[in-house]
Design a protein around this motif. Structure first.
Motif, short mmCIF file in Angstrom:
data_model
loop_
_atom_site.label_atom_id
_atom_site.label_comp_id
_atom_site.label_asym_id
_atom_site.label_seq_id
_atom_site.Cartn_x
_atom_site.Cartn_y
_atom_site.Cartn_z
N PRO A 171 -1.63 2.03 4.54
CA PRO A 171 -1.03 0.73 4.83
C PRO A 171 0.46 0.86 5.10
CG PRO A 171 -1.44 0.95 2.48
CD PRO A 171 -2.08 2.14 3.13
N ARG A 172 0.98 -0.08 5.85
CA ARG A 172 2.40 -0.06 6.19
C ARG A 172 3.26 -0.31 4.95
NH1 ARG A 172 5.31 -3.68 10.96
NH2 ARG A 172 7.39 -2.76 10.77
N PHE A 173 2.80 -1.21 4.10
CA PHE A 173 3.51 -1.51 2.86
C PHE A 173 2.58 -1.22 1.69
CE2 PHE A 173 5.24 -4.36 6.12
CZ PHE A 173 6.58 -3.99 6.07
N THR A 174 3.08 -0.51 0.69
CA THR A 174 2.26 -0.15 -0.46
C THR A 174 2.66 -0.98 -1.68
OG1 THR A 174 3.80 1.62 -1.05
CG2 THR A 174 1.93 2.20 0.34
N GLN A 175 1.67 -1.23 -2.52
CA GLN A 175 1.89 -1.99 -3.74
C GLN A 175 2.34 -1.05 -4.85
OE1 GLN A 175 -1.43 -4.41 -4.90
NE2 GLN A 175 -0.78 -4.51 -7.04
N CYS A 176 3.38 -1.45 -5.56
CA CYS A 176 3.89 -0.62 -6.65
C CYS A 176 4.05 -1.48 -7.91
CB CYS A 176 5.23 0.01 -6.26
SG CYS A 176 5.83 1.23 -7.45
#
Length: 215
Positions: A48-53
């Protein structure tokens, strides 16, 4: 730049420098398996372009056939095919793979690992990916033998690979699957070899009873 899809070498004796082709099952229908599953053992899905952290918690649901996706990295050694086969047997049992698919699937795992070790130097690593998608069971093996740049050497090496894969070809085609090999792309190196088995369930008990009554 987007990553290129490799050109799998089909079962027919043609050059690896042929035109690109899609992955197909032996019965002429698309296998449904994602191309990147053939390219590298580490990328089972698009990043994914943005990852969850922090990332979401792990999936704690019961194992199922639809969630059968494993990757193994082992040294090239005489006992490696046996180790992979025994590990695969546990995986398949945990995920409830059909009984009639167990033996051919484990044999496919063993033969592809043997092939990968033949083309990987002692002490170097082979990578084996086992996954299930619908009725298709796929094994992908990566060896470290880089493709030859010279066409004549490449053709001779392809013939050696086809000879090494004779049992894999017979097994895959007998179970309505397909097989091939092609240049691996990062993070994998060398050559990627893959084969599929397509599960074709037997007639249901009700259908057998109906057939018996008709007879």
């Amino acid at each position: 730049m987007p990553q290129k899809t490799p050109i799998p070498v089909p079962a027919k004796p043609v050059s690896t420098y042929g035109t690109p082709s899609s992955m197909w099952t032996g019965n002429g229908a698309p296998s449904g398996l994602l191309p990147h599953a053939v390219v590298a053992p580490f990328a089972f899905q698009a990043v994914p372009r943005f990852t969850q952290c922090p990332p979401p918690p792990p999936d704690l649901k019961e194992p199922s056939r639809a969630k059968l996706v494993y990757g193994l990295t082992l040294p090239s050694a005489s006992e490696t095919p046996t180790v992979v086969q025994e590990a695969a047997e546990v995986m398949l049992e945990v995920h409830g793979v059909e009984e009639e698919l167990m033996d051919p699937a484990l044999l496919l795992v063993y033969e592809l690992t043997v092939h990968a070790c033949r083309f990987t130097g002692a002490g170097e690593l082979v990578q084996v990916v086992i996954r299930r998608d619908g009725d298709a069971f796929q094994v992908t093996a990566h060896d470290t033998h880089a493709p030859h740049a010279h066409r004549r050497l490449a053709a001779a090496c392809d013939e050696r690979r086809r000879g090494s894969l004779s049992d894999v070809r017979e097994l895959s085609e007998r179970h309505h699957g397909e097989w091939g090999f092609g240049t691996a792309y990062p993070p994998a190196a060398g050559v990627c070899t893959w084969a599929t088995l397509v599960h074709t369930p037997h007639s249901s008990p009700d259908a057998e009873v109906s057939q018996g009554r008709a007879d």
